[in-house]
Design a protein around this motif. Structure first.
Motif, PDB file in Angstrom:
ATOM      1  N   GLU A   1      29.835 -27.409   6.950  1.00 48.63           N
ATOM      2  CA  GLU A   1      30.845 -27.891   7.898  1.00 48.63           C
ATOM      3  C   GLU A   1      30.460 -27.554   9.334  1.00 48.63           C
ATOM      4  OE1 GLU A   1      34.810 -27.891   5.024  1.00 48.63           O
ATOM      5  OE2 GLU A   1      34.412 -26.147   6.301  1.00 48.63           O
ATOM      6  N   LYS A   2      29.847 -26.373   9.538  1.00 51.25           N
ATOM      7  CA  LYS A   2      29.378 -26.024  10.878  1.00 51.25           C
ATOM      8  C   LYS A   2      28.307 -27.003  11.358  1.00 51.25           C
ATOM      9  CE  LYS A   2      28.553 -21.760  12.003  1.00 51.25           C
ATOM     10  NZ  LYS A   2      28.077 -20.349  11.985  1.00 51.25           N
ATOM     11  N   ALA A   3      27.549 -27.568  10.384  1.00 52.28           N
ATOM     12  CA  ALA A   3      26.493 -28.526  10.730  1.00 52.28           C
ATOM     13  C   ALA A   3      27.023 -29.957  10.834  1.00 52.28           C
ATOM     14  CB  ALA A   3      25.378 -28.463   9.686  1.00 52.28           C
ATOM     15  N   GLY A   4      28.339 -30.156  10.668  1.00 54.94           N
ATOM     16  CA  GLY A   4      28.930 -31.472  10.855  1.00 54.94           C
ATOM     17  C   GLY A   4      29.196 -32.263   9.589  1.00 54.94           C
ATOM     18  N   HIS A   5      28.938 -31.698   8.424  1.00 58.27           N
ATOM     19  CA  HIS A   5      29.188 -32.395   7.161  1.00 58.27           C
ATOM     20  C   HIS A   5      30.645 -32.184   6.715  1.00 58.27           C
ATOM     21  CE1 HIS A   5      24.870 -33.105   6.673  1.00 58.27           C
ATOM     22  NE2 HIS A   5      24.695 -31.853   7.055  1.00 58.27           N
ATOM     23  N   THR A   6      31.103 -33.025   5.827  1.00 59.89           N
ATOM     24  CA  THR A   6      32.439 -32.890   5.241  1.00 59.89           C
ATOM     25  C   THR A   6      32.286 -32.493   3.777  1.00 59.89           C
ATOM     26  OG1 THR A   6      33.280 -34.620   6.709  1.00 59.89           O
ATOM     27  CG2 THR A   6      34.614 -34.071   4.769  1.00 59.89           C
ATOM     28  N   VAL A   7      32.952 -31.435   3.371  1.00 62.29           N
ATOM     29  CA  VAL A   7      32.778 -30.879   2.022  1.00 62.29           C
ATOM     30  C   VAL A   7      34.123 -30.828   1.315  1.00 62.29           C
ATOM     31  CG1 VAL A   7      31.959 -28.917   0.664  1.00 62.29           C
ATOM     32  CG2 VAL A   7      30.861 -29.462   2.856  1.00 62.29           C
ATOM     33  N   THR A   8      34.144 -31.334   0.091  1.00 61.19           N
ATOM     34  CA  THR A   8      35.302 -31.192  -0.785  1.00 61.19           C
ATOM     35  C   THR A   8      34.838 -30.498  -2.060  1.00 61.19           C
ATOM     36  OG1 THR A   8      36.244 -33.249   0.072  1.00 61.19           O
ATOM     37  CG2 THR A   8      37.149 -32.398  -2.007  1.00 61.19           C
ATOM     38  N   ILE A   9      35.514 -29.430  -2.458  1.00 57.25           N
ATOM     39  CA  ILE A   9      35.135 -28.674  -3.654  1.00 57.25           C
ATOM     40  C   ILE A   9      36.141 -28.957  -4.754  1.00 57.25           C
ATOM     41  CG2 ILE A   9      34.752 -26.384  -4.639  1.00 57.25           C
ATOM     42  CD1 ILE A   9      33.830 -25.436  -1.927  1.00 57.25           C
ATOM     43  N   VAL A  10      35.654 -29.499  -5.869  1.00 62.52           N
ATOM     44  CA  VAL A  10      36.485 -29.845  -7.023  1.00 62.52           C
ATOM     45  C   VAL A  10      36.294 -28.780  -8.091  1.00 62.52           C
ATOM     46  CG1 VAL A  10      37.000 -31.593  -8.757  1.00 62.52           C
ATOM     47  CG2 VAL A  10      36.177 -32.285  -6.489  1.00 62.52           C
ATOM     48  N   ALA A  11      37.393 -28.178  -8.548  1.00 61.06           N
ATOM     49  CA  ALA A  11      37.296 -27.117  -9.547  1.00 61.06           C
ATOM     50  C   ALA A  11      38.661 -26.928 -10.202  1.00 61.06           C
ATOM     51  CB  ALA A  11      36.832 -25.810  -8.895  1.00 61.06           C
ATOM     52  N   PRO A  12      38.707 -26.199 -11.327  1.00 61.63           N
ATOM     53  CA  PRO A  12      40.001 -25.913 -11.942  1.00 61.63           C
ATOM     54  C   PRO A  12      40.910 -25.121 -11.000  1.00 61.63           C
ATOM     55  CG  PRO A  12      38.206 -25.412 -13.467  1.00 61.63           C
ATOM     56  CD  PRO A  12      37.585 -25.683 -12.130  1.00 61.63           C
TER      57      PRO A  12
ATOM     58  N   GLN B   1      22.085 -17.663   5.387  1.00 56.34           N
ATOM     59  CA  GLN B   1      22.684 -18.894   4.876  1.00 56.34           C
ATOM     60  C   GLN B   1      22.368 -20.097   5.749  1.00 56.34           C
ATOM     61  OE1 GLN B   1      24.287 -19.388   1.900  1.00 56.34           O
ATOM     62  NE2 GLN B   1      24.068 -21.533   2.471  1.00 56.34           N
ATOM     63  N   SER B   2      22.225 -19.917   7.048  1.00 55.67           N
ATOM     64  CA  SER B   2      21.933 -21.053   7.918  1.00 55.67           C
ATOM     65  C   SER B   2      20.636 -21.736   7.513  1.00 55.67           C
ATOM     66  CB  SER B   2      21.845 -20.588   9.370  1.00 55.67           C
ATOM     67  OG  SER B   2      20.934 -19.509   9.511  1.00 55.67           O
ATOM     68  N   SER B   3      19.612 -20.957   7.151  1.00 57.00           N
ATOM     69  CA  SER B   3      18.344 -21.564   6.739  1.00 57.00           C
ATOM     70  C   SER B   3      18.455 -22.192   5.358  1.00 57.00           C
ATOM     71  CB  SER B   3      17.224 -20.513   6.753  1.00 57.00           C
ATOM     72  OG  SER B   3      17.394 -19.561   5.716  1.00 57.00           O
ATOM     73  N   ARG B   4      19.254 -21.599   4.481  1.00 58.37           N
ATOM     74  CA  ARG B   4      19.428 -22.147   3.127  1.00 58.37           C
ATOM     75  C   ARG B   4      20.209 -23.463   3.181  1.00 58.37           C
ATOM     76  NH1 ARG B   4      15.841 -21.536   1.416  1.00 58.37           N
ATOM     77  NH2 ARG B   4      15.249 -21.008   3.511  1.00 58.37           N
ATOM     78  N   THR B   5      21.199 -23.549   4.057  1.00 55.51           N
ATOM     79  CA  THR B   5      21.966 -24.785   4.195  1.00 55.51           C
ATOM     80  C   THR B   5      21.098 -25.903   4.752  1.00 55.51           C
ATOM     81  OG1 THR B   5      24.050 -23.597   4.458  1.00 55.51           O
ATOM     82  CG2 THR B   5      23.953 -25.840   5.329  1.00 55.51           C
ATOM     83  N   ALA B   6      20.237 -25.586   5.701  1.00 57.50           N
ATOM     84  CA  ALA B   6      19.327 -26.600   6.249  1.00 57.50           C
ATOM     85  C   ALA B   6      18.407 -27.145   5.163  1.00 57.50           C
ATOM     86  CB  ALA B   6      18.511 -26.001   7.388  1.00 57.50           C
ATOM     87  N   ALA B   7      17.928 -26.257   4.281  1.00 56.76           N
ATOM     88  CA  ALA B   7      17.060 -26.700   3.189  1.00 56.76           C
ATOM     89  C   ALA B   7      17.821 -27.594   2.210  1.00 56.76           C
ATOM     90  CB  ALA B   7      16.484 -25.483   2.457  1.00 56.76           C
ATOM     91  N   MET B   8      19.077 -27.256   1.927  1.00 59.75           N
ATOM     92  CA  MET B   8      19.866 -28.075   1.006  1.00 59.75           C
ATOM     93  C   MET B   8      20.179 -29.429   1.624  1.00 59.75           C
ATOM     94  SD  MET B   8      21.050 -28.032  -2.085  1.00 59.75           S
ATOM     95  CE  MET B   8      21.309 -26.324  -2.595  1.00 59.75           C
ATOM     96  N   ALA B   9      20.444 -29.462   2.929  1.00 54.70           N
ATOM     97  CA  ALA B   9      20.733 -30.734   3.598  1.00 54.70           C
ATOM     98  C   ALA B   9      19.540 -31.678   3.499  1.00 54.70           C
ATOM     99  CB  ALA B   9      21.120 -30.492   5.052  1.00 54.70           C
ATOM    100  N   GLU B  10      18.326 -31.139   3.522  1.00 57.24           N
ATOM    101  CA  GLU B  10      17.138 -31.978   3.356  1.00 57.24           C
ATOM    102  C   GLU B  10      17.111 -32.611   1.964  1.00 57.24           C
ATOM    103  OE1 GLU B  10      13.671 -29.709   4.202  1.00 57.24           O
ATOM    104  OE2 GLU B  10      14.182 -29.396   6.314  1.00 57.24           O
ATOM    105  N   VAL B  11      17.549 -31.848   0.942  1.00 55.23           N
ATOM    106  CA  VAL B  11      17.624 -32.413  -0.408  1.00 55.23           C
ATOM    107  C   VAL B  11      18.667 -33.520  -0.457  1.00 55.23           C
ATOM    108  CG1 VAL B  11      18.096 -31.908  -2.846  1.00 55.23           C
ATOM    109  CG2 VAL B  11      16.854 -30.250  -1.446  1.00 55.23           C
ATOM    110  N   TYR B  12      19.820 -33.317   0.179  1.00 59.76           N
ATOM    111  CA  TYR B  12      20.851 -34.356   0.222  1.00 59.76           C
ATOM    112  C   TYR B  12      20.296 -35.651   0.832  1.00 59.76           C
ATOM    113  CZ  TYR B  12      24.336 -30.594  -0.457  1.00 59.76           C
ATOM    114  OH  TYR B  12      25.074 -29.546  -0.914  1.00 59.76           O
ATOM    115  N   GLU B  13      19.606 -35.515   1.948  1.00 61.16           N
ATOM    116  CA  GLU B  13      19.059 -36.698   2.606  1.00 61.16           C
ATOM    117  C   GLU B  13      18.029 -37.390   1.716  1.00 61.16           C
ATOM    118  OE1 GLU B  13      20.153 -38.112   5.271  1.00 61.16           O
ATOM    119  OE2 GLU B  13      21.658 -36.543   5.489  1.00 61.16           O
TER     120      GLU B  13
END
Length: 422
Positions: free
Chosen positions: A25-36, A406-418
């Protein structure tokens, strides 16, 4: 994101999801978490967060910490309707990536959602399913057969050209075969997934074992540590150790695969004079308290209960060592990396985790294979206590702190999303 458990419950995967959401979210994405949906006194506060889409659930543990939602057509309809309402009420953009961070009902619900809506799937595998079931369930082979059958039926796998099997790896292979990318929080688990054919669908030659020295085709993205909370914990950490008994911290979910009870037995057998803090909760809390009363170790044992993440980091920073006792179950073993980032060494039972950590630990057992004996753990505790008392503790790798932000880990995950969106 889809989880087996609500992100506000206790557990490493849940902590990871909360951090990923915040930094995405800090990087501008929108996140919804679905769980019980949660149960108990904290449920109302969690329900007020618009980013949590809570599904009807039933509690599955006596302390009501964990719950489950039954996957199927009824849940699908509820989920789709709830998401439509959420998008209409908040003006959120449509979903364009599904990130499954679950292994059981949450995984089934997430993959069914992605298939219905034609969305790409990133699946983070947090769990050694076979080891976890072996440690927690009677008749584990039967449980795995039932679990595989439930998976095939829920995900609509009517027939398999080549039998995939009925063990824990077969279960993970089916999930990988439905994913566009698979990530895992450690290299050793990535290599195991590849060796057992659990690689993303399409182009990696599933089922072909790879040389362990080869680069993984599964994306290795460690679970990170909150940058800001890390800095705060470092600021409050003592610059010089205060004289006194060694301070050990054990933290995590109190369930059999975490091996809290063997730790307490080893602590008593070791005879070390130490201050031991147990952080967390779970089904074995009562048994752990009774065991301490029965064994009466020389060490002082305090059950601190559940703590906010920031306070947990501060306790780790103030400790002389973190004790990690699970074997074969952890895909990363987040606590020892949090400790290393804070400059705190660890007593490590799992050789895979020790190899991933690199330095700054006392191994349990003297060989390359895990030693689950009480004797070996007691010896490691004595060695750690002796080194700490002498002022010569093990020193963690200083590069861990930067690599696990976490900032570096989130950047790596965003690359996978793209990549999967493309």
């Amino acid at each position: 994101m889809f989880g087996d458990q609500h992100a506000e419950t206790l557990g490493g995967a849940q902590v990871s999801m909360r951090l990923q959401r915040r930094f995405l979210e800090k990087a501008g994405h929108t996140v919804t978490i679905v769980a019980p949906a949660m149960h108990g006194p904290r449920a109302r506060a969690a329900a007020a967060d618009a980013s949590y889409l809570d599904l009807p659930s039933i509690p599955i543990t006596f302390d009501r910490e964990y719950s489950m939602t039954w996957p199927g057509a009824r849940t699908d309809r509820r989920l789709d309707a709830a998401l439509r309402r959420l998008l209409d009420d908040t003006g959120r953009p449509p979903v364009d990536v599904v990130h499954v961070q679950a292994d059981f009902w949450g995984a089934f619900i997430g993959h069914r959602f992605a298939q219905r809506h034609g969305l790409p799937v990133v699946h983070t595998m947090h769990n050694r399913v076979d080891v976890g079931i072996q440690a927690t369930a009677p008749f584990p082979k039967l449980v795995l057969r039932v679990l595989n059958a439930w998976q095939r039926r829920t995900l609509g796998v009517k027939a398999e050209a080549k039998p995939v099997g009925r063990d824990g790896w077969a279960y993970l292979r089916r999930l990988a075969n439905r994913s566009d990318a698979v990530t895992t929080p450690s290299s050793h688990f990535a290599h195991r997934l590849e060796a057992h054919g659990a690689v993303p669908r399409g182009d990696h030659g599933a089922g072909v074992p790879r040389d362990v020295a080869a680069a993984p085709t599964v994306d290795v993205i460690w679970n990170g540590i909150d940058d800001e909370l890390l800095e705060r914990a470092l600021d409050t950490a003592p610059a010089v150790r205060v004289p006194g008994p060694p301070r050990f911290v054990w933290l995590g979910r109190m369930s059999p695969e975490k091996r809290l009870l063997p730790f307490l037995e080893a602590l008593a057998e070791s005879g070390v004079e130490a201050e031991v803090e147990i952080i967390g909760g779970g089904g074995q809390l009562g048994a752990a308290r009774r065991l301490v009363e029965k064994l009466r170790p020389r060490a002082t044992v305090t059950f601190a209960g559940r703590m906010p993440y920031a306070e947990t980091l501060r306790r780790i920073a103030a400790a002389d060592a973190v004790v990690q006792t699970s074997i074969g179950f952890e895909t990363q073993g987040m606590t020892i990396f949090e400790a290393a980032s804070l400059g705190t060494p660890a007593v490590v039972s799992d050789p895979d985790l020790a190899e991933e950590l690199g330095s700054g630990y006392w191994p349990v057992g003297g060989g390359p294979d895990a030693d689950p004996s009480i004797r070996a753990l007691a010896e490691a505790l004595r060695a750690a206590a002796s080194d700490i008392a002498a002022g010569t503790p093990r020193t963690p790798d200083p590069t861990v702190r930067e690599r696990f932000r976490q900032s570096s880990r989130t950047a790596a995950m965003a690359e996978v999303y793209e990549r999967v969106r493309a």
